[in-house]
Motif scaffolding. Structure first.
Motif, PDB file in Angstrom:
ATOM      1  N   ARG A 171      15.732   8.443   6.150  1.00 59.32           N
ATOM      2  CA  ARG A 171      14.791   9.406   6.459  1.00 59.32           C
ATOM      3  C   ARG A 171      15.136  10.828   6.379  1.00 59.32           C
ATOM      4  N   ALA A 172      16.362  11.300   6.616  1.00 60.05           N
ATOM      5  CA  ALA A 172      16.651  12.561   6.853  1.00 60.05           C
ATOM      6  C   ALA A 172      16.860  13.024   5.365  1.00 60.05           C
ATOM      7  N   GLY A 173      17.364  12.207   4.406  1.00 61.27           N
ATOM      8  CA  GLY A 173      17.622  12.436   3.120  1.00 61.27           C
ATOM      9  C   GLY A 173      16.195  12.920   2.317  1.00 61.27           C
ATOM     10  N   LEU A 174      15.487  11.837   2.581  1.00 60.84           N
ATOM     11  CA  LEU A 174      13.955  11.846   1.948  1.00 60.84           C
ATOM     12  C   LEU A 174      13.129  13.135   2.364  1.00 60.84           C
ATOM     13  N   GLN A 206       0.938  -1.245  -0.132  1.00 63.29           N
ATOM     14  CA  GLN A 206      -0.001  -0.126  -0.088  1.00 63.29           C
ATOM     15  C   GLN A 206       0.628   1.310   0.009  1.00 63.29           C
ATOM     16  N   GLY A 207       1.949   1.346   0.195  1.00 64.57           N
ATOM     17  CA  GLY A 207       3.058   2.337   0.197  1.00 64.57           C
ATOM     18  C   GLY A 207       3.582   2.345   1.435  1.00 64.57           C
ATOM     19  N   VAL A 208       4.215   1.308   2.104  1.00 60.94           N
ATOM     20  CA  VAL A 208       4.701   1.384   3.375  1.00 60.94           C
ATOM     21  C   VAL A 208       4.000   2.283   4.507  1.00 60.94           C
ATOM     22  N   VAL A 209       2.646   1.965   4.898  1.00 61.13           N
ATOM     23  CA  VAL A 209       1.821   2.568   5.540  1.00 61.13           C
ATOM     24  C   VAL A 209       1.866   1.998   6.898  1.00 61.13           C
ATOM     25  N   LEU A 239      10.950   2.275  -1.264  1.00 60.32           N
ATOM     26  CA  LEU A 239      12.527   1.959  -1.305  1.00 60.32           C
ATOM     27  C   LEU A 239      12.579   0.906  -0.225  1.00 60.32           C
ATOM     28  N   ALA A 240      13.125  -0.106  -0.659  1.00 65.54           N
ATOM     29  CA  ALA A 240      13.482  -1.041   0.471  1.00 65.54           C
ATOM     30  C   ALA A 240      15.021  -1.804   0.200  1.00 65.54           C
ATOM     31  N   PRO A 241      15.930  -1.048   0.238  1.00 65.48           N
ATOM     32  CA  PRO A 241      17.389  -1.559  -0.376  1.00 65.48           C
ATOM     33  C   PRO A 241      17.745  -2.801   0.631  1.00 65.48           C
ATOM     34  N   PRO A 242      18.682  -3.358   0.298  1.00 63.78           N
ATOM     35  CA  PRO A 242      19.235  -4.552   1.246  1.00 63.78           C
ATOM     36  C   PRO A 242      19.956  -3.742   2.374  1.00 63.78           C
ATOM     37  N   LEU A 268      14.771   0.729   7.071  1.00 60.85           N
ATOM     38  CA  LEU A 268      15.087   0.828   5.660  1.00 60.85           C
ATOM     39  C   LEU A 268      14.177   0.454   4.826  1.00 60.85           C
ATOM     40  N   TRP A 269      13.042   0.871   4.890  1.00 57.79           N
ATOM     41  CA  TRP A 269      11.749   0.648   4.293  1.00 57.79           C
ATOM     42  C   TRP A 269      10.975   1.994   4.180  1.00 57.79           C
ATOM     43  N   ALA A 270      10.787   2.551   3.015  1.00 55.73           N
ATOM     44  CA  ALA A 270      10.312   3.906   2.922  1.00 55.73           C
ATOM     45  C   ALA A 270       8.963   4.034   1.844  1.00 55.73           C
TER      46      ALA A 270
END
Length: 404
Positions: free
Chosen positions: A324-327, A203-206, A380-383, A343-345
């Motif tokens: 988080r800070a960057g986004l 749903q968009g990392v809700v 975004l869900a990087p390793p 690490l999930w945005a």
């Protein structure tokens, strides 16, 4: 467009020619990978910010996991559950200990874990709670994503996943996600479980409101209802804790696990619960030819051991704050919403600028792979092996895309 002399266009055309179009992939053809990086058939490198929907939490080809797979391939790969193999007990014990539960039931895919959870909850309801035969119901949430089997899409609110696949399986009540009052009102004497994602990924990392998960835990205890947490995407280190439920100190009656449990090598899923719940199953009532096979168990044991150190949970929490800070620095500069947990945005792009699909295409052109969800939202869900510098690179490339 890429040069037609390159291999990518032909490989894309072949995939479209010979494959049922149940996915709409980006036109990138991957041939190798290492850590957080992918390389396509033409030698171009991409930073992986999807990680196989969390199946690659430990990156591509993690040495410890690859070594375990190689060693097991030389010994034994499949017996079926008709016999016991020498990796099985260690896997079940170590995963049960990680979850703080008595028992584990191994399967293969996430959807199988969800189907298993549904079956167990119904049987528990009839045999333990005393629900009349055929009357069990399960409360679920709007915006859910638990898989795409016929039973699961029966309670999906995503019309792409649900439409034209009926008749639908009864026995589910859908309520708004994050609304504890609505959930409370939906529970009746025949409710056997509440099934939901502690964070809704597709749903968009809700992220639900604070207090929602503890409220569900208290409600389920009071009303004699099982709380089933689908941690298939959110679990195993993704959010900065072993499980997303951990952020509010909540322990569900049943964990549904998958994706990262297979280390990006083999499909592995599992249900973890105490004996008073999983113990309702008897021989012949549920199973899988490949569930808990030796190769899967050998890899998954190493996954559990990686998590037992706490290293990856810490990395996710610490690097997640940098992400988080960057986004959040891009809010008002093309982003209109940002949700981050570890690490999930989930990122909401101003729909006047572009769709989520277009944003992902532009990111791919700049060497970053991500996935859109709905409309102008991407995730975004990087390793969890990503570095600070690589996080900064991803944010910088996103800023370029938003700036046009």
């Amino acid at each position: 467009m890429v040069d037609d002399k390159l291999r990518t266009p032909g490989a894309v055309r072949d995939a479209e020619r010979w494959t049922a179009h149940n996915y709409h992939p980006l036109p990138v053809v991957i041939s190798s990978a290492e850590g957080a990086w992918l390389t396509d058939v033409d030698g171009r490198r991409y930073l992986d910010c999807l990680a196989g929907y969390s199946a690659l939490n430990f990156g591509h080809r993690h040495p410890q996991l690859i070594a375990a797979a190689h060693a097991q391939l030389d010994r034994l790969t499949l017996t079926s559950r008709a016999f016991i193999h020498d990796q099985f007990a260690d896997f079940c014990r170590e995963l049960a200990e990680l979850c703080g539960k008595d028992l584990v039931l191994p399967m293969n895919t996430g959807a199988e874990a969800v189907e298993t959870g549904i079956k167990v909850a119904r049987k528990w309801g009839y045999q333990v709670k005393g629900v009349p035969a055929g009357q069990a119901n399960i409360v679920v949430a709007e915006g859910n994503f638990h898989g795409r089997t016929t039973t699961i899409v029966s309670f999906s609110t995503d019309e792409d996943a649900r439409a034209d696949f009926g008749p639908y399986t009864p026995g589910f009540t859908v309520v708004p996600y994050g609304d504890l009052a609505a959930l409370t009102a939906a529970i009746d004497e025949n409710t056997v479980a509440v099934l939901l994602e502690p964070i809704q990924g597709e749903q968009g990392v809700v992220v639900p409101p604070e207090g929602y998960l503890p409220g569900i835990r208290q409600l389920c205890t009071e009303r004699d209802v099982l709380f089933i947490a689908d941690e298939i995407q959110s679990g195993l280190g993704r959010t900065g804790a072993t499980f997303a439920c951990d952020h509010e100190g909540v322990v569900p009656d049943m964990y549904l696990l998958g994706k990262a449990l297979g280390g990006g090598i083999v499909p592995v899923s599992a249900v973890a619960a105490n004996a008073d719940v999983l113990g309702v199953l008897k021989p012949g009532q549920h199973g899988s030819t490949f569930g808990g096979n030796p190769l899967a168990c050998a890899v998954a044991i190493e996954v559990v051991r990686l998590l037992a150190t706490g290293e990856f949970q810490r990395r996710s929490a610490e690097l997640g704050e940098r992400l988080r800070a960057g986004l959040e620095g891009l809010l008002g500069k093309g982003l209109v919403g940002v949700r981050v947990r570890g690490l999930w945005a989930g990122l909401d792009i101003d729909p006047a600028l572009m769709s989520g699909r277009e944003a992902c295409e532009r990111l791919a052109a700049r060497g970053v792979l991500a996935k859109d969800t709905h409309g102008s939202t991407i995730r975004l869900a990087p390793p969890l092996v990503i570095t600070e510098e690589e996080i900064d690179l991803a944010v910088a490339k996103l800023a370029e895309v938003l700036a046009g």
